[in-house]
Design a protein around this motif. Structure first.
Motif, short mmCIF file in Angstrom:
data_model
loop_
_atom_site.label_atom_id
_atom_site.label_comp_id
_atom_site.label_asym_id
_atom_site.label_seq_id
_atom_site.Cartn_x
_atom_site.Cartn_y
_atom_site.Cartn_z
N ASP A 1 1.15 -1.39 0.02
CA ASP A 1 -0.04 0.56 0.05
C ASP A 1 0.90 1.15 -0.10
OD1 ASP A 1 -2.76 -1.41 0.06
OD2 ASP A 1 -2.40 -1.60 2.30
N LEU A 2 0.52 1.89 -0.74
CA LEU A 2 1.53 3.38 -1.38
C LEU A 2 0.34 4.09 -0.02
CD1 LEU A 2 1.68 3.14 -4.32
CD2 LEU A 2 3.49 3.14 -3.01
N LEU A 3 1.43 5.35 0.98
CA LEU A 3 1.11 6.15 1.59
C LEU A 3 1.73 7.66 0.61
CD1 LEU A 3 -0.39 8.11 3.97
CD2 LEU A 3 2.08 7.51 4.66
N VAL A 4 0.95 8.36 0.19
CA VAL A 4 1.44 9.13 -0.76
C VAL A 4 1.44 10.41 0.25
CG1 VAL A 4 1.17 10.89 -3.07
CG2 VAL A 4 0.71 8.09 -3.02
N CYS A 5 2.46 11.21 -0.52
CA CYS A 5 2.61 12.65 0.83
C CYS A 5 3.46 13.54 -0.14
CB CYS A 5 3.60 12.16 2.04
SG CYS A 5 3.43 10.85 3.01
N TYR A 6 3.13 14.89 0.07
CA TYR A 6 2.93 15.72 -0.53
C TYR A 6 3.28 16.68 0.33
CZ TYR A 6 1.43 13.81 -4.89
OH TYR A 6 0.90 12.29 -5.19
N GLY A 7 5.15 17.89 -0.41
CA GLY A 7 5.01 18.85 0.84
C GLY A 7 4.39 20.15 0.78
N HIS A 8 2.99 20.20 0.34
CA HIS A 8 2.42 21.38 0.97
C HIS A 8 0.88 20.41 0.95
CE1 HIS A 8 5.13 24.02 -0.54
NE2 HIS A 8 5.82 23.91 -1.49
N ALA A 9 0.59 19.92 1.03
CA ALA A 9 -0.38 18.85 1.62
C ALA A 9 -0.70 19.42 2.58
CB ALA A 9 -0.83 17.58 1.05
N ALA A 10 -2.12 18.80 3.18
CA ALA A 10 -2.29 18.86 4.44
C ALA A 10 -2.05 17.99 5.26
CB ALA A 10 -4.13 19.10 4.31
N PRO A 11 -1.65 18.60 6.81
CA PRO A 11 -1.54 17.06 7.81
C PRO A 11 -2.15 16.33 7.85
CG PRO A 11 -1.52 19.65 8.95
CD PRO A 11 -2.19 19.88 7.21
N MET A 12 -2.09 14.62 7.94
CA MET A 12 -2.58 14.17 7.86
C MET A 12 -3.37 14.09 9.49
SD MET A 12 -2.06 9.72 7.78
CE MET A 12 -1.59 10.10 6.52
N PRO A 13 -5.63 14.11 9.08
CA PRO A 13 -5.58 14.21 10.62
C PRO A 13 -5.04 12.68 11.34
CG PRO A 13 -7.48 13.47 8.57
CD PRO A 13 -5.87 13.30 8.40
N ARG A 14 -5.15 12.84 13.02
CA ARG A 14 -5.15 12.35 13.91
C ARG A 14 -5.23 11.16 13.95
NH1 ARG A 14 -1.29 13.82 17.52
NH2 ARG A 14 -1.08 15.76 18.13
N SER A 15 -6.71 10.99 13.35
CA SER A 15 -7.60 9.48 13.91
C SER A 15 -6.81 8.70 11.85
CB SER A 15 -8.34 9.65 12.96
OG SER A 15 -8.59 10.66 11.94
N GLN A 16 -5.94 9.15 11.56
CA GLN A 16 -5.24 8.27 10.22
C GLN A 16 -3.75 8.07 10.67
OE1 GLN A 16 -5.94 9.97 6.49
NE2 GLN A 16 -8.31 10.01 6.67
N ARG A 17 -3.44 8.65 11.83
CA ARG A 17 -2.04 8.50 11.71
C ARG A 17 -1.36 7.66 12.41
NH1 ARG A 17 -0.38 14.83 14.36
NH2 ARG A 17 -1.38 16.34 12.58
N ARG A 18 -1.81 6.85 12.83
CA ARG A 18 -1.75 5.86 13.67
C ARG A 18 -1.79 4.41 13.12
NH1 ARG A 18 -1.85 4.65 19.33
NH2 ARG A 18 -2.33 6.95 19.95
N PRO A 19 -2.77 4.47 12.60
CA PRO A 19 -2.81 3.20 11.42
C PRO A 19 -1.64 3.01 10.91
CG PRO A 19 -5.04 4.29 11.78
CD PRO A 19 -3.64 4.71 12.47
#
Length: 159
Positions: free
Chosen positions: A133-151
């Motif tokens: 599974d890919l977690l795509v992160c971009y430098g200027h994207a909005a921060p990931m919500p806390r509820s999604q960080r733990r998994p």
């Protein structure tokens, strides 16, 4: 053997020697083609040696054979790739080997959209019934919500 020679390597130096063995091929570092300034510690040379071995292992599956490698620390770090007798399934990545490109030419400016990147990477990362599974992160994207960080954190730790 052709696919092994298409392995990623710094500045297209192709710093290897291929030697037939009774069960397959040995891939040895070619120090005459090393890059003492760009790769003073031969890190990229040995990385490309591993890439050539991986390409060879994938390529023998084209003819329905399995393979295994053995690293020989004597003899300057030679890798032996032996072809097995068991039938092996063709690996999806073998078809990508001739299409891989490393270039130092100018970037033409054409952009590949995020959805296309995710789709293409996702297709490459599916092997049999397994996928990455890919977690795509971009430098200027909005921060990931806390509820999604733990998994995500738990998956990284588990990996």
């Amino acid at each position: 053997m052709r696919r092994a020679t298409l392995a990623a390597n710094r500045h297209n130096a192709q710093p290897w020697h291929f030697q037939p063995t009774p069960t397959g091929v040995a891939i040895a570092p070619g120090f005459a083609r090393s890059l003492p300034v760009a790769d003073a510690h031969n890190h990229h040379l040995y990385t490309s040696l591993g890439c050539a071995a991986e390409n060879r292992m994938l390529a023998v599956r084209v003819v329905g054979r399995s393979s295994e490698t053995a690293f020989d620390p004597a003899g300057a770090g030679r890798i032996e790739v032996a072809g097995g007798r068991d039938d092996a399934a063709r690996h999806a990545l073998v078809d990508a080997i001739p299409d891989r490109q490393c270039t130092r030419s100018d970037y033409d400016g054409r952009l590949l959209g995020a959805a296309d990147r995710v789709r293409q990477l996702g297709a490459l990362l599916r092997v049999g019934d397994r996928r990455v599974d890919l977690l795509v992160c971009y430098g200027h994207a909005a921060p990931m919500p806390r509820s999604q960080r733990r998994p995500v954190r738990d998956a990284i730790i588990a990996a």
